[in-house]
Enzyme design. Structure first.
Site, short mmCIF file in Angstrom:
data_model
loop_
_atom_site.label_atom_id
_atom_site.label_comp_id
_atom_site.label_asym_id
_atom_site.label_seq_id
_atom_site.Cartn_x
_atom_site.Cartn_y
_atom_site.Cartn_z
N ARG A 83 12.17 30.48 50.31
CA ARG A 83 12.26 30.33 51.78
C ARG A 83 11.28 31.34 52.32
O ARG A 83 10.76 31.01 53.21
CB ARG A 83 13.61 30.25 52.25
CG ARG A 83 13.75 30.28 53.64
CD ARG A 83 15.05 29.80 54.51
NE ARG A 83 16.24 30.20 53.57
CZ ARG A 83 16.68 31.57 53.34
NH1 ARG A 83 16.19 32.70 53.96
NH2 ARG A 83 17.84 31.58 52.51
N TYR A 92 3.39 15.96 73.91
CA TYR A 92 3.65 15.12 73.32
C TYR A 92 5.17 14.88 73.34
O TYR A 92 5.88 15.71 73.93
CB TYR A 92 3.59 15.54 71.90
CG TYR A 92 4.43 14.85 70.77
CD1 TYR A 92 4.50 13.57 70.60
CD2 TYR A 92 5.46 15.60 69.88
CE1 TYR A 92 5.31 12.84 69.73
CE2 TYR A 92 6.20 15.02 69.26
CZ TYR A 92 6.36 13.42 68.85
OH TYR A 92 6.98 12.84 67.91
N ASP A 121 -1.17 23.96 71.52
CA ASP A 121 -1.09 23.09 70.55
C ASP A 121 -2.44 22.47 70.41
O ASP A 121 -3.18 21.68 71.17
CB ASP A 121 -0.24 21.97 71.20
CG ASP A 121 0.21 20.80 70.04
OD1 ASP A 121 -0.47 20.41 69.07
OD2 ASP A 121 1.13 20.13 70.10
N LYS A 133 -1.04 15.54 61.23
CA LYS A 133 -2.14 14.75 61.73
C LYS A 133 -3.31 15.06 61.01
O LYS A 133 -3.20 14.93 59.85
CB LYS A 133 -2.19 15.18 63.48
CG LYS A 133 -0.85 15.06 64.00
CD LYS A 133 0.09 13.73 64.00
CE LYS A 133 1.20 13.92 64.55
NZ LYS A 133 2.27 12.73 64.19
#
Ligand code: P1T
Length: 394
Positions: A57, A109, A182, A207
Protein backbone atom coordinates in the site's frame (compact mmCIF):
# COMPACT_ATOMS: atom_id res chain seq x y z
CA UNK A 1 16.07 -22.36 -4.13
CA UNK A 2 16.34 -18.90 -5.59
CA UNK A 3 16.47 -16.96 -2.37
CA UNK A 4 20.09 -16.31 -1.39
CA UNK A 5 21.04 -17.61 2.04
CA UNK A 6 18.17 -20.13 2.20
CA UNK A 7 19.70 -22.89 4.32
CA UNK A 8 17.03 -25.59 4.53
CA UNK A 9 18.63 -28.59 2.72
CA UNK A 10 15.61 -30.72 1.92
CA UNK A 11 12.55 -28.50 2.06
CA UNK A 12 9.17 -30.18 1.98
CA UNK A 13 6.69 -29.95 -0.88
CA UNK A 14 4.83 -26.96 0.48
CA UNK A 15 8.04 -25.07 1.31
CA UNK A 16 9.40 -25.82 -2.16
CA UNK A 17 6.20 -24.61 -3.80
CA UNK A 18 6.52 -21.36 -1.91
CA UNK A 19 10.26 -20.70 -2.18
CA UNK A 20 11.69 -22.46 -5.26
CA UNK A 21 12.87 -20.05 -7.92
CA UNK A 22 11.85 -17.07 -5.84
CA UNK A 23 14.32 -14.22 -5.73
CA UNK A 24 13.20 -11.06 -3.90
CA UNK A 25 15.78 -9.05 -5.85
CA UNK A 26 14.50 -10.15 -9.30
CA UNK A 27 13.06 -6.76 -10.12
CA UNK A 28 16.62 -5.47 -10.41
CA UNK A 29 17.20 -8.03 -13.21
CA UNK A 30 17.89 -7.02 -16.82
CA UNK A 31 14.22 -7.06 -17.90
CA UNK A 32 13.64 -4.45 -20.60
CA UNK A 33 9.94 -4.18 -19.74
CA UNK A 34 9.03 -3.27 -16.16
CA UNK A 35 7.90 -6.44 -14.35
CA UNK A 36 4.50 -6.63 -12.68
CA UNK A 37 5.42 -7.05 -9.03
CA UNK A 38 2.32 -8.33 -7.26
CA UNK A 39 3.94 -8.92 -3.88
CA UNK A 40 2.02 -7.14 -1.15
CA UNK A 41 5.01 -7.24 1.18
CA UNK A 42 8.81 -6.91 0.87
CA UNK A 43 11.64 -8.68 2.69
CA UNK A 44 13.36 -6.64 5.39
CA UNK A 45 17.07 -7.21 6.20
CA UNK A 46 16.35 -6.57 9.91
CA UNK A 47 13.20 -5.66 11.87
CA UNK A 48 12.10 -2.13 11.02
CA UNK A 49 14.72 -1.77 8.27
CA UNK A 50 13.95 -1.94 4.57
CA UNK A 51 15.73 -1.28 1.28
CA UNK A 52 13.11 0.47 -0.88
CA UNK A 53 9.73 -1.09 -0.27
CA UNK A 54 8.09 -2.61 2.78
CA UNK A 55 4.33 -2.97 2.17
CA UNK A 56 2.37 -2.74 -1.09
CA UNK A 57 0.00 0.00 0.00
CA UNK A 58 2.86 2.37 0.78
CA UNK A 59 4.89 1.50 -2.33
CA UNK A 60 5.46 -1.09 -5.04
CA UNK A 61 8.14 -1.32 -7.79
CA UNK A 62 5.62 -1.37 -10.69
CA UNK A 63 3.71 1.59 -9.24
CA UNK A 64 6.96 3.40 -8.52
CA UNK A 65 8.06 3.02 -12.15
CA UNK A 66 4.75 4.48 -13.35
CA UNK A 67 4.89 7.35 -10.86
CA UNK A 68 8.42 8.27 -11.96
CA UNK A 69 7.35 8.21 -15.62
CA UNK A 70 4.28 10.38 -14.91
CA UNK A 71 6.36 12.95 -13.03
CA UNK A 72 8.90 13.10 -15.86
CA UNK A 73 6.18 13.65 -18.49
CA UNK A 74 5.09 16.81 -16.68
CA UNK A 75 8.66 17.91 -15.95
CA UNK A 76 7.77 17.48 -12.26
CA UNK A 77 9.57 16.12 -9.21
CA UNK A 78 6.80 13.93 -7.82
CA UNK A 79 3.81 11.84 -8.92
CA UNK A 80 1.43 9.71 -6.87
CA UNK A 81 -1.14 7.29 -8.25
CA UNK A 82 -4.58 6.35 -6.92
CA UNK A 83 -7.21 3.73 -7.71
CA UNK A 84 -9.34 6.24 -9.67
CA UNK A 85 -9.41 9.87 -10.74
CA UNK A 86 -11.92 10.54 -8.00
CA UNK A 87 -9.61 8.72 -5.57
CA UNK A 88 -6.90 11.25 -6.50
CA UNK A 89 -9.39 14.10 -5.99
CA UNK A 90 -10.52 12.71 -2.61
CA UNK A 91 -6.91 12.42 -1.46
CA UNK A 92 -5.99 15.95 -2.60
CA UNK A 93 -9.14 17.38 -0.97
CA UNK A 94 -8.11 15.59 2.25
CA UNK A 95 -5.24 18.08 2.52
CA UNK A 96 -7.97 20.40 3.86
CA UNK A 97 -9.56 20.47 7.32
CA UNK A 98 -13.02 21.23 8.61
CA UNK A 99 -13.79 24.93 8.14
CA UNK A 100 -11.58 25.34 5.04
CA UNK A 101 -12.95 26.64 1.76
CA UNK A 102 -12.60 25.43 -1.86
CA UNK A 103 -13.22 27.52 -4.99
CA UNK A 104 -14.10 25.18 -7.86
CA UNK A 105 -15.06 25.52 -11.54
CA UNK A 106 -18.83 25.68 -12.00
CA UNK A 107 -18.44 23.41 -15.05
CA UNK A 108 -16.78 20.23 -13.80
CA UNK A 109 -16.94 16.49 -14.37
CA UNK A 110 -20.24 15.48 -12.67
CA UNK A 111 -18.49 13.09 -10.24
CA UNK A 112 -16.10 15.81 -9.01
CA UNK A 113 -19.04 18.17 -8.58
CA UNK A 114 -20.90 15.47 -6.58
CA UNK A 115 -17.85 14.75 -4.38
CA UNK A 116 -17.41 18.43 -3.51
CA UNK A 117 -21.12 19.19 -3.15
CA UNK A 118 -22.42 16.08 -1.40
CA UNK A 119 -19.40 14.71 0.50
CA UNK A 120 -16.88 17.49 1.23
CA UNK A 121 -19.55 19.92 2.46
CA UNK A 122 -20.87 17.20 4.81
CA UNK A 123 -17.34 16.96 6.26
CA UNK A 124 -17.44 20.69 7.04
CA UNK A 125 -15.54 21.97 4.00
CA UNK A 126 -17.14 24.94 2.24
CA UNK A 127 -17.26 24.99 -1.56
CA UNK A 128 -18.01 27.89 -3.93
CA UNK A 129 -18.56 27.04 -7.60
CA UNK A 130 -17.73 29.84 -9.99
CA UNK A 131 -17.09 30.62 -13.64
CA UNK A 132 -13.29 30.79 -13.95
CA UNK A 133 -13.54 32.57 -17.29
CA UNK A 134 -14.87 35.62 -15.38
CA UNK A 135 -12.03 37.09 -13.25
CA UNK A 136 -14.34 39.45 -11.34
CA UNK A 137 -16.52 36.54 -10.21
CA UNK A 138 -13.44 34.57 -9.13
CA UNK A 139 -12.04 37.54 -7.16
CA UNK A 140 -15.30 37.86 -5.25
CA UNK A 141 -15.33 34.12 -4.43
CA UNK A 142 -12.23 34.28 -2.17
CA UNK A 143 -12.74 34.09 1.59
CA UNK A 144 -10.35 34.25 4.54
CA UNK A 145 -10.51 30.44 4.82
CA UNK A 146 -9.93 29.69 1.10
CA UNK A 147 -7.30 26.93 0.90
CA UNK A 148 -7.80 25.29 -2.49
CA UNK A 149 -8.64 26.38 -6.03
CA UNK A 150 -9.85 23.53 -8.26
CA UNK A 151 -9.68 24.17 -12.00
CA UNK A 152 -10.68 22.01 -14.89
CA UNK A 153 -9.44 23.23 -18.27
CA UNK A 154 -10.92 22.60 -20.76
CA UNK A 155 -14.03 22.00 -18.67
CA UNK A 156 -16.26 18.95 -18.91
CA UNK A 157 -18.58 19.07 -20.88
CA UNK A 158 -18.63 22.74 -22.04
CA UNK A 159 -14.95 22.92 -23.04
CA UNK A 160 -14.38 26.32 -21.42
CA UNK A 161 -10.68 27.17 -21.30
CA UNK A 162 -9.46 29.01 -18.21
CA UNK A 163 -6.25 31.01 -17.86
CA UNK A 164 -4.07 28.89 -15.54
CA UNK A 165 -1.31 31.53 -15.15
CA UNK A 166 -3.70 34.40 -14.31
CA UNK A 167 -5.73 32.28 -11.87
CA UNK A 168 -2.60 30.90 -10.17
CA UNK A 169 -1.30 34.46 -9.68
CA UNK A 170 -4.66 35.51 -8.24
CA UNK A 171 -4.70 32.52 -5.87
CA UNK A 172 -1.16 33.27 -4.65
CA UNK A 173 -2.12 36.90 -3.98
CA UNK A 174 -4.63 35.50 -1.44
CA UNK A 175 -1.99 33.62 0.57
CA UNK A 176 -1.30 29.95 0.67
CA UNK A 177 -4.04 28.75 -1.68
CA UNK A 178 -3.20 25.44 -3.39
CA UNK A 179 -4.02 25.52 -7.12
CA UNK A 180 -5.03 22.18 -8.63
CA UNK A 181 -5.61 21.69 -12.36
CA UNK A 182 -7.51 18.65 -13.60
CA UNK A 183 -5.55 17.97 -16.79
CA UNK A 184 -7.49 14.85 -17.78
CA UNK A 185 -8.79 16.18 -21.13
CA UNK A 186 -5.35 17.14 -22.45
CA UNK A 187 -2.60 15.08 -20.73
CA UNK A 188 0.98 16.25 -20.23
CA UNK A 189 1.45 15.94 -24.00
CA UNK A 190 -0.81 18.93 -24.73
CA UNK A 191 -0.65 21.01 -21.53
CA UNK A 192 1.76 21.26 -18.57
CA UNK A 193 -0.06 23.27 -15.85
CA UNK A 194 2.92 23.40 -13.43
CA UNK A 195 4.73 25.57 -16.00
CA UNK A 196 1.89 28.13 -15.60
CA UNK A 197 2.04 28.31 -11.80
CA UNK A 198 -0.31 25.50 -10.68
CA UNK A 199 0.74 23.51 -7.60
CA UNK A 200 -0.79 20.11 -8.35
CA UNK A 201 -1.95 18.44 -11.57
CA UNK A 202 -4.72 15.92 -11.13
CA UNK A 203 -5.37 13.19 -13.72
CA UNK A 204 -8.02 10.65 -14.36
CA UNK A 205 -5.50 8.24 -15.92
CA UNK A 206 -8.59 6.24 -16.93
CA UNK A 207 -8.83 8.51 -19.98
CA UNK A 208 -6.08 9.43 -22.48
CA UNK A 209 -3.10 8.55 -20.30
CA UNK A 210 -4.14 4.88 -20.34
CA UNK A 211 -6.11 5.30 -23.55
CA UNK A 212 -7.41 1.73 -23.86
CA UNK A 213 -10.57 1.96 -21.71
CA UNK A 214 -9.44 -0.95 -19.55
CA UNK A 215 -8.11 0.69 -16.37
CA UNK A 216 -9.63 3.05 -13.77
CA UNK A 217 -6.82 5.07 -12.14
CA UNK A 218 -5.86 8.59 -11.09
CA UNK A 219 -2.76 10.63 -10.30
CA UNK A 220 -1.44 13.76 -8.64
CA UNK A 221 1.72 15.34 -10.09
CA UNK A 222 3.65 18.15 -8.36
CA UNK A 223 6.98 19.80 -7.54
CA UNK A 224 6.56 20.89 -3.93
CA UNK A 225 8.40 18.57 -1.48
CA UNK A 226 6.28 19.45 1.53
CA UNK A 227 2.98 18.91 -0.33
CA UNK A 228 4.36 15.65 -1.68
CA UNK A 229 5.14 14.43 1.85
CA UNK A 230 1.60 15.31 2.95
CA UNK A 231 0.06 13.58 -0.08
CA UNK A 232 2.25 10.45 0.39
CA UNK A 233 1.03 10.29 3.98
CA UNK A 234 -2.58 10.55 2.76
CA UNK A 235 -2.04 8.03 -0.05
CA UNK A 236 -0.91 5.50 2.53
CA UNK A 237 -3.39 6.52 5.25
CA UNK A 238 -6.51 6.63 3.06
CA UNK A 239 -5.31 3.64 1.05
CA UNK A 240 -6.89 4.60 -2.28
CA UNK A 241 -4.07 2.90 -4.21
CA UNK A 242 -4.00 1.19 -7.63
CA UNK A 243 -3.08 -2.43 -8.31
CA UNK A 244 0.34 -3.35 -9.77
CA UNK A 245 -1.43 -4.94 -12.79
CA UNK A 246 -3.16 -1.66 -13.58
CA UNK A 247 0.07 0.29 -13.02
CA UNK A 248 1.76 -1.98 -15.55
CA UNK A 249 -0.99 -1.30 -18.11
CA UNK A 250 -0.90 2.48 -17.71
CA UNK A 251 2.91 2.53 -17.83
CA UNK A 252 2.79 0.52 -21.06
CA UNK A 253 0.15 2.86 -22.51
CA UNK A 254 2.28 5.93 -21.85
CA UNK A 255 4.76 4.64 -24.42
CA UNK A 256 2.25 5.45 -27.20
CA UNK A 257 0.74 8.59 -25.63
CA UNK A 258 2.42 11.01 -28.06
CA UNK A 259 1.32 9.02 -31.12
CA UNK A 260 -2.23 8.59 -29.86
CA UNK A 261 -2.64 12.26 -28.89
CA UNK A 262 -1.42 13.44 -32.28
CA UNK A 263 -4.08 11.34 -33.99
CA UNK A 264 -6.86 12.27 -31.53
CA UNK A 265 -5.95 15.94 -32.04
CA UNK A 266 -6.00 15.73 -35.83
CA UNK A 267 -9.18 13.66 -36.20
CA UNK A 268 -11.19 15.67 -33.65
CA UNK A 269 -10.30 19.00 -35.29
CA UNK A 270 -11.30 17.65 -38.71
CA UNK A 271 -14.65 16.48 -37.31
CA UNK A 272 -15.20 19.77 -35.45
CA UNK A 273 -14.62 21.70 -38.70
CA UNK A 274 -16.98 19.35 -40.55
CA UNK A 275 -19.69 19.78 -37.88
CA UNK A 276 -19.33 23.58 -37.97
CA UNK A 277 -20.50 23.49 -41.59
CA UNK A 278 -23.42 21.12 -40.97
CA UNK A 279 -26.84 22.84 -41.32
CA UNK A 280 -28.30 21.15 -38.21
CA UNK A 281 -25.37 22.06 -35.92
CA UNK A 282 -25.75 25.36 -34.07
CA UNK A 283 -22.47 25.45 -32.08
CA UNK A 284 -19.24 23.47 -31.88
CA UNK A 285 -17.39 23.74 -28.55
CA UNK A 286 -13.78 22.93 -29.50
CA UNK A 287 -10.85 25.09 -28.20
CA UNK A 288 -8.91 24.60 -31.44
CA UNK A 289 -11.52 26.48 -33.50
CA UNK A 290 -11.01 30.25 -33.93
CA UNK A 291 -14.74 30.64 -33.07
CA UNK A 292 -14.09 29.29 -29.53
CA UNK A 293 -14.44 32.18 -27.00
CA UNK A 294 -11.12 31.34 -25.29
CA UNK A 295 -9.20 30.30 -28.41
CA UNK A 296 -6.38 32.79 -27.63
CA UNK A 297 -5.87 31.44 -24.09
CA UNK A 298 -5.93 27.91 -25.52
CA UNK A 299 -3.12 28.83 -27.93
CA UNK A 300 -1.09 30.29 -25.04
CA UNK A 301 -1.22 27.31 -22.67
CA UNK A 302 -2.06 24.29 -24.84
CA UNK A 303 -0.11 22.79 -27.71
CA UNK A 304 -3.33 21.52 -29.28
CA UNK A 305 -6.62 19.98 -28.22
CA UNK A 306 -7.42 16.29 -27.70
CA UNK A 307 -10.26 14.18 -29.11
CA UNK A 308 -12.98 15.31 -26.69
CA UNK A 309 -15.37 18.13 -27.51
CA UNK A 310 -19.08 18.95 -27.55
CA UNK A 311 -21.58 20.37 -30.00
CA UNK A 312 -25.17 21.62 -30.01
CA UNK A 313 -27.76 20.79 -32.66
CA UNK A 314 -31.01 22.51 -33.55
CA UNK A 315 -33.24 19.72 -32.18
CA UNK A 316 -34.08 18.62 -28.64
CA UNK A 317 -34.03 15.46 -26.54
CA UNK A 318 -35.82 13.41 -29.21
CA UNK A 319 -33.23 14.24 -31.90
CA UNK A 320 -30.36 13.62 -29.46
CA UNK A 321 -31.73 10.18 -28.63
CA UNK A 322 -32.25 9.18 -32.27
CA UNK A 323 -28.81 10.50 -33.22
CA UNK A 324 -27.00 8.68 -30.40
CA UNK A 325 -28.89 5.40 -30.91
CA UNK A 326 -28.22 5.48 -34.66
CA UNK A 327 -24.43 5.72 -34.42
CA UNK A 328 -22.61 2.65 -35.66
CA UNK A 329 -18.89 3.44 -35.39
CA UNK A 330 -19.14 5.78 -32.37
CA UNK A 331 -20.28 3.84 -29.30
CA UNK A 332 -22.93 5.34 -27.02
CA UNK A 333 -21.14 5.26 -23.66
CA UNK A 334 -19.75 7.45 -20.88
CA UNK A 335 -16.02 8.15 -20.59
CA UNK A 336 -13.48 9.49 -23.07
CA UNK A 337 -9.88 9.21 -24.13
CA UNK A 338 -9.83 5.62 -25.39
CA UNK A 339 -8.79 4.40 -28.86
CA UNK A 340 -12.50 3.84 -29.63
CA UNK A 341 -14.83 6.72 -30.45
CA UNK A 342 -17.59 7.41 -27.92
CA UNK A 343 -20.60 9.71 -27.88
CA UNK A 344 -22.82 10.67 -24.96
CA UNK A 345 -25.59 12.95 -23.72
CA UNK A 346 -24.30 14.77 -20.59
CA UNK A 347 -27.79 15.66 -19.24
CA UNK A 348 -28.76 11.99 -18.94
CA UNK A 349 -25.32 10.42 -18.52
CA UNK A 350 -22.08 11.98 -17.17
CA UNK A 351 -23.80 15.01 -15.63
CA UNK A 352 -27.08 13.42 -14.54
CA UNK A 353 -26.16 14.02 -10.88
CA UNK A 354 -26.51 17.82 -11.38
CA UNK A 355 -29.91 19.33 -10.56
CA UNK A 356 -32.10 20.38 -13.54
CA UNK A 357 -31.72 24.03 -12.39
CA UNK A 358 -27.90 23.83 -12.44
CA UNK A 359 -27.87 22.10 -15.82
CA UNK A 360 -30.02 24.87 -17.22
CA UNK A 361 -27.97 27.62 -15.58
CA UNK A 362 -24.75 26.19 -17.05
CA UNK A 363 -26.25 25.63 -20.50
CA UNK A 364 -25.93 21.85 -20.39
CA UNK A 365 -29.06 21.13 -22.40
CA UNK A 366 -30.59 18.09 -24.09
CA UNK A 367 -29.18 19.23 -27.44
CA UNK A 368 -25.58 19.18 -26.16
CA UNK A 369 -23.71 16.07 -27.33
CA UNK A 370 -20.17 15.18 -26.23
CA UNK A 371 -17.84 13.20 -28.50
CA UNK A 372 -14.61 11.42 -27.70
CA UNK A 373 -13.01 10.98 -31.11
CA UNK A 374 -10.93 7.81 -31.21
CA UNK A 375 -8.35 6.40 -33.58
CA UNK A 376 -10.58 4.87 -36.28
CA UNK A 377 -10.35 6.02 -39.92
CA UNK A 378 -11.58 9.59 -40.16
CA UNK A 379 -13.80 8.91 -43.22
CA UNK A 380 -15.68 6.20 -41.32
CA UNK A 381 -16.25 8.52 -38.38
CA UNK A 382 -17.60 11.35 -40.53
CA UNK A 383 -19.84 9.00 -42.52
CA UNK A 384 -21.22 7.68 -39.23
CA UNK A 385 -22.03 11.14 -37.84
CA UNK A 386 -23.57 12.13 -41.17
CA UNK A 387 -25.94 9.15 -41.36
CA UNK A 388 -27.00 9.49 -37.70
CA UNK A 389 -27.70 13.23 -38.10
CA UNK A 390 -29.77 12.46 -41.22
CA UNK A 391 -31.87 9.93 -39.28
CA UNK A 392 -32.32 12.34 -36.34
CA UNK A 393 -33.52 15.19 -38.52
CA UNK A 394 -35.36 13.45 -41.36
O1 P1T B 1 -13.51 8.00 -13.50
P1 P1T B 1 -12.33 8.46 -12.71
O2 P1T B 1 -11.03 7.83 -13.10
O3 P1T B 1 -12.57 8.40 -11.23
O4 P1T B 1 -12.11 10.02 -13.07
C1 P1T B 1 -12.99 11.03 -12.74
C2 P1T B 1 -12.83 12.20 -13.67
C3 P1T B 1 -12.07 13.29 -13.25
N1 P1T B 1 -11.87 14.37 -14.05
C4 P1T B 1 -12.40 14.43 -15.28
C5 P1T B 1 -12.17 15.64 -16.12
C6 P1T B 1 -13.16 13.36 -15.77
O5 P1T B 1 -13.67 13.46 -17.01
C7 P1T B 1 -13.39 12.22 -14.94
C8 P1T B 1 -14.24 11.08 -15.39
N2 P1T B 1 -15.07 11.40 -16.47
C9 P1T B 1 -15.98 10.58 -17.09
C10 P1T B 1 -16.20 9.31 -16.70
C11 P1T B 1 -16.70 11.19 -18.22
O6 P1T B 1 -17.32 10.46 -19.03
O7 P1T B 1 -16.66 12.42 -18.33
Amino acid sequence: MGDQGFLVQKPGFATTAIRAGHDPSYCTSEAVVTPIVTSTTFKQPAPGEYKRFKYGRSGNPTRNTLEQCLAALDGAKHALTFSSGLGATTTIASLLSQGDHIIASDDLYGGTDRLFRAVMTRLGIEVTFTDFTNMELVKSAFKKNTKLMWLETPTNPLLKVVDIAALSRLAKSHGDVIVVVDNTFLTSYLQRPLDFGADIIMYSLTKYMNGHSDVIMGAAVLNDDELNTRLRFLQNSLGIVPSPMDCYLVNRSLKTLALRMEQHKKSALTIAQWLEKHPKITEVLHPGLPTHPQHEIAKKQMTGHSGTFSFRHSGGLKESKIFLSSLQVFILAESLGGYESLAELPTLMTHASLSPERLELLGITDSLIRLSVGLEDIDDLIKDLDQALKLAFE
